[in-house]
Scaffold this motif. Sequence first.
Motif, PDB file in Angstrom:
ATOM      1  N   LEU A  36       6.591 -27.218  36.566  1.00 42.02           N
ATOM      2  CA  LEU A  36       7.098 -27.864  37.772  1.00 42.02           C
ATOM      3  C   LEU A  36       6.076 -27.795  38.908  1.00 42.02           C
ATOM      4  O   LEU A  36       5.960 -28.720  39.713  1.00 42.02           O
ATOM      5  N   LEU A  37       5.358 -26.688  38.965  1.00 46.69           N
ATOM      6  CA  LEU A  37       4.361 -26.481  40.024  1.00 46.69           C
ATOM      7  C   LEU A  37       2.954 -26.820  39.531  1.00 46.69           C
ATOM      8  O   LEU A  37       1.977 -26.254  40.006  1.00 46.69           O
ATOM      9  N   LEU A  38       2.845 -27.758  38.618  1.00 45.81           N
ATOM     10  CA  LEU A  38       1.589 -28.037  37.928  1.00 45.81           C
ATOM     11  C   LEU A  38       0.393 -28.255  38.864  1.00 45.81           C
ATOM     12  O   LEU A  38      -0.658 -27.629  38.665  1.00 45.81           O
ATOM     13  N   PRO A  39       0.469 -29.121  39.882  1.00 45.49           N
ATOM     14  CA  PRO A  39      -0.710 -29.312  40.750  1.00 45.49           C
ATOM     15  C   PRO A  39      -1.170 -28.010  41.408  1.00 45.49           C
ATOM     16  O   PRO A  39      -2.376 -27.715  41.443  1.00 45.49           O
ATOM     17  N   GLY A  40      -0.220 -27.236  41.931  1.00 43.65           N
ATOM     18  CA  GLY A  40      -0.594 -25.974  42.555  1.00 43.65           C
ATOM     19  C   GLY A  40      -1.097 -24.959  41.563  1.00 43.65           C
ATOM     20  O   GLY A  40      -2.037 -24.207  41.838  1.00 43.65           O
ATOM     21  N   THR A  41      -0.483 -24.923  40.374  1.00 38.48           N
ATOM     22  CA  THR A  41      -0.911 -23.996  39.332  1.00 38.48           C
ATOM     23  C   THR A  41      -2.345 -24.284  38.900  1.00 38.48           C
ATOM     24  O   THR A  41      -3.171 -23.380  38.767  1.00 38.48           O
ATOM     25  N   LEU A  42      -2.647 -25.559  38.673  1.00 38.85           N
ATOM     26  CA  LEU A  42      -4.001 -25.939  38.262  1.00 38.85           C
ATOM     27  C   LEU A  42      -5.032 -25.577  39.320  1.00 38.85           C
ATOM     28  O   LEU A  42      -6.098 -25.036  39.007  1.00 38.85           O
ATOM     29  N   MET A  43      -4.729 -25.871  40.586  1.00 43.93           N
ATOM     30  CA  MET A  43      -5.679 -25.578  41.657  1.00 43.93           C
ATOM     31  C   MET A  43      -5.913 -24.077  41.781  1.00 43.93           C
ATOM     32  O   MET A  43      -7.054 -23.617  41.929  1.00 43.93           O
ATOM     33  N   ALA A  44      -4.843 -23.283  41.708  1.00 43.18           N
ATOM     34  CA  ALA A  44      -4.990 -21.832  41.816  1.00 43.18           C
ATOM     35  C   ALA A  44      -5.812 -21.281  40.657  1.00 43.18           C
ATOM     36  O   ALA A  44      -6.679 -20.418  40.846  1.00 43.18           O
ATOM     37  N   MET A  45      -5.560 -21.783  39.453  1.00 39.59           N
ATOM     38  CA  MET A  45      -6.289 -21.295  38.287  1.00 39.59           C
ATOM     39  C   MET A  45      -7.758 -21.683  38.341  1.00 39.59           C
ATOM     40  O   MET A  45      -8.640 -20.864  38.053  1.00 39.59           O
ATOM     41  N   LEU A  46      -8.046 -22.920  38.724  1.00 40.17           N
ATOM     42  CA  LEU A  46      -9.437 -23.364  38.791  1.00 40.17           C
ATOM     43  C   LEU A  46     -10.218 -22.580  39.841  1.00 40.17           C
ATOM     44  O   LEU A  46     -11.357 -22.159  39.604  1.00 40.17           O
ATOM     45  N   LEU A 169       3.977 -30.459  48.504  1.00 45.80           N
ATOM     46  CA  LEU A 169       4.111 -29.353  49.439  1.00 45.80           C
ATOM     47  C   LEU A 169       4.769 -28.154  48.767  1.00 45.80           C
ATOM     48  O   LEU A 169       4.354 -27.002  48.978  1.00 45.80           O
ATOM     49  N   VAL A 170       5.781 -28.403  47.946  1.00 43.14           N
ATOM     50  CA  VAL A 170       6.409 -27.315  47.192  1.00 43.14           C
ATOM     51  C   VAL A 170       5.392 -26.667  46.263  1.00 43.14           C
ATOM     52  O   VAL A 170       5.251 -25.435  46.220  1.00 43.14           O
ATOM     53  N   CYS A 171       4.665 -27.481  45.509  1.00 39.08           N
ATOM     54  CA  CYS A 171       3.695 -26.953  44.533  1.00 39.08           C
ATOM     55  C   CYS A 171       2.625 -26.100  45.204  1.00 39.08           C
ATOM     56  O   CYS A 171       2.294 -25.000  44.727  1.00 39.08           O
ATOM     57  N   LEU A 172       2.081 -26.584  46.298  1.00 38.72           N
ATOM     58  CA  LEU A 172       0.957 -25.900  46.932  1.00 38.72           C
ATOM     59  C   LEU A 172       1.388 -24.657  47.696  1.00 38.72           C
ATOM     60  O   LEU A 172       0.697 -23.632  47.667  1.00 38.72           O
ATOM     61  N   THR A 173       2.516 -24.735  48.381  1.00 36.48           N
ATOM     62  CA  THR A 173       2.944 -23.585  49.185  1.00 36.48           C
ATOM     63  C   THR A 173       3.442 -22.438  48.314  1.00 36.48           C
ATOM     64  O   THR A 173       3.100 -21.272  48.556  1.00 36.48           O
ATOM     65  N   VAL A 174       4.221 -22.737  47.283  1.00 38.26           N
ATOM     66  CA  VAL A 174       4.741 -21.660  46.428  1.00 38.26           C
ATOM     67  C   VAL A 174       3.608 -20.985  45.670  1.00 38.26           C
ATOM     68  O   VAL A 174       3.648 -19.779  45.415  1.00 38.26           O
ATOM     69  N   ARG A 175       2.571 -21.738  45.319  1.00 34.01           N
ATOM     70  CA  ARG A 175       1.444 -21.158  44.592  1.00 34.01           C
ATOM     71  C   ARG A 175       0.558 -20.289  45.485  1.00 34.01           C
ATOM     72  O   ARG A 175      -0.436 -19.724  45.019  1.00 34.01           O
ATOM     73  N   MET A 176       0.882 -20.162  46.751  1.00 32.61           N
ATOM     74  CA  MET A 176       0.171 -19.224  47.611  1.00 32.61           C
ATOM     75  C   MET A 176       0.552 -17.783  47.300  1.00 32.61           C
ATOM     76  O   MET A 176      -0.065 -16.849  47.833  1.00 32.61           O
ATOM     77  N   ALA A 177       1.557 -17.590  46.461  1.00 29.84           N
ATOM     78  CA  ALA A 177       1.957 -16.239  46.062  1.00 29.84           C
ATOM     79  C   ALA A 177       0.793 -15.538  45.373  1.00 29.84           C
ATOM     80  O   ALA A 177      -0.009 -16.179  44.678  1.00 29.84           O
ATOM     81  N   PRO A 178       0.671 -14.229  45.542  1.00 29.76           N
ATOM     82  CA  PRO A 178      -0.430 -13.495  44.905  1.00 29.76           C
ATOM     83  C   PRO A 178      -0.414 -13.672  43.393  1.00 29.76           C
ATOM     84  O   PRO A 178       0.642 -13.621  42.756  1.00 29.76           O
ATOM     85  N   LEU A 179      -1.575 -13.898  42.818  1.00 28.38           N
ATOM     86  CA  LEU A 179      -1.679 -13.972  41.369  1.00 28.38           C
ATOM     87  C   LEU A 179      -1.533 -12.570  40.778  1.00 28.38           C
ATOM     88  O   LEU A 179      -1.834 -11.575  41.438  1.00 28.38           O
ATOM     89  N   PRO A 180      -1.057 -12.459  39.543  1.00 25.79           N
ATOM     90  CA  PRO A 180      -0.803 -11.140  38.947  1.00 25.79           C
ATOM     91  C   PRO A 180      -2.027 -10.239  38.964  1.00 25.79           C
ATOM     92  O   PRO A 180      -3.141 -10.669  38.668  1.00 25.79           O
TER      93      PRO A 180
END
Length: 249
Positions: A36-46, A169-180
């Motif tokens: 669901l958060l694919l755009p934010g997930t991809l950006m955070a991972m890259l 906005l949902v994807c990008l803001t929620v993915r601001m959470a600290p990565l594990p």
Amino acid sequence: MIYATACFWIAVAVLLAWGVNTLWLGMIRPKTVNMLLLPGTLMAMLARIVALLITGATVNDTALVKDGDKGEASFDPGPQPKLPIIGPVLVALLPMAALGGLIYVLGVRLGAPVLMGVPAEKISQQVPRTLTAIWAQLRDLITLSEATLNAVRSAAVDPWKILLFTYLLVCLTVRMAPLPGNVRGHLGAIASAGVIAFLAGTIYPTMPESIARAWPILALTVGWLTLLLLASLVARGVVASAKAIFKPQ
């Protein structure tokens, strides 16, 4: 003072995102949340992969969806960054900077009508220091979340644009959470960003004005995450209550 206040509100945004992400993972499978958060997930991972490579780590086990029933994303870098202290901070800083930059572009390019309706003054440019100021700021956060929702609903743009804006906005803001595995790195990254901005301000006197001009974007981020957190708490309560009511006796 604006440097410290900006760091404070960025930390608040990160904690809000962390809370929303945790609540969602308690109700929805990690695989579904990541998709669901694919755009934010991809950006955070890259951005994380780039930071790991810069700091000398070898990226071995990174996947958008892991094999298995849970199917959560894997952010395991394998070896830790070879740069002590600076490495973990940089690994946290790059994803936050990338997500923050995209949120800024999204707000300016696609969400300008929404920004006009967001009361940026509801997040103070002074860190609350007294109990009275803290309660006043909490009330302002509720007002800000309401105003943010109203701004999205009443924006005079095409429906598909506002839907796209809301989703991103949902994807990008929620993915601001600290990565594990790098929570302390996130806190260090926020503090480092404030120090860098302060040092840059000694060279560029207009730096405080630049940060002040970005305040509506910060208000939008905090207001939106506050709204998501409140909605997620209600949803979590409904789900938990339904499970308790309909659980076989």
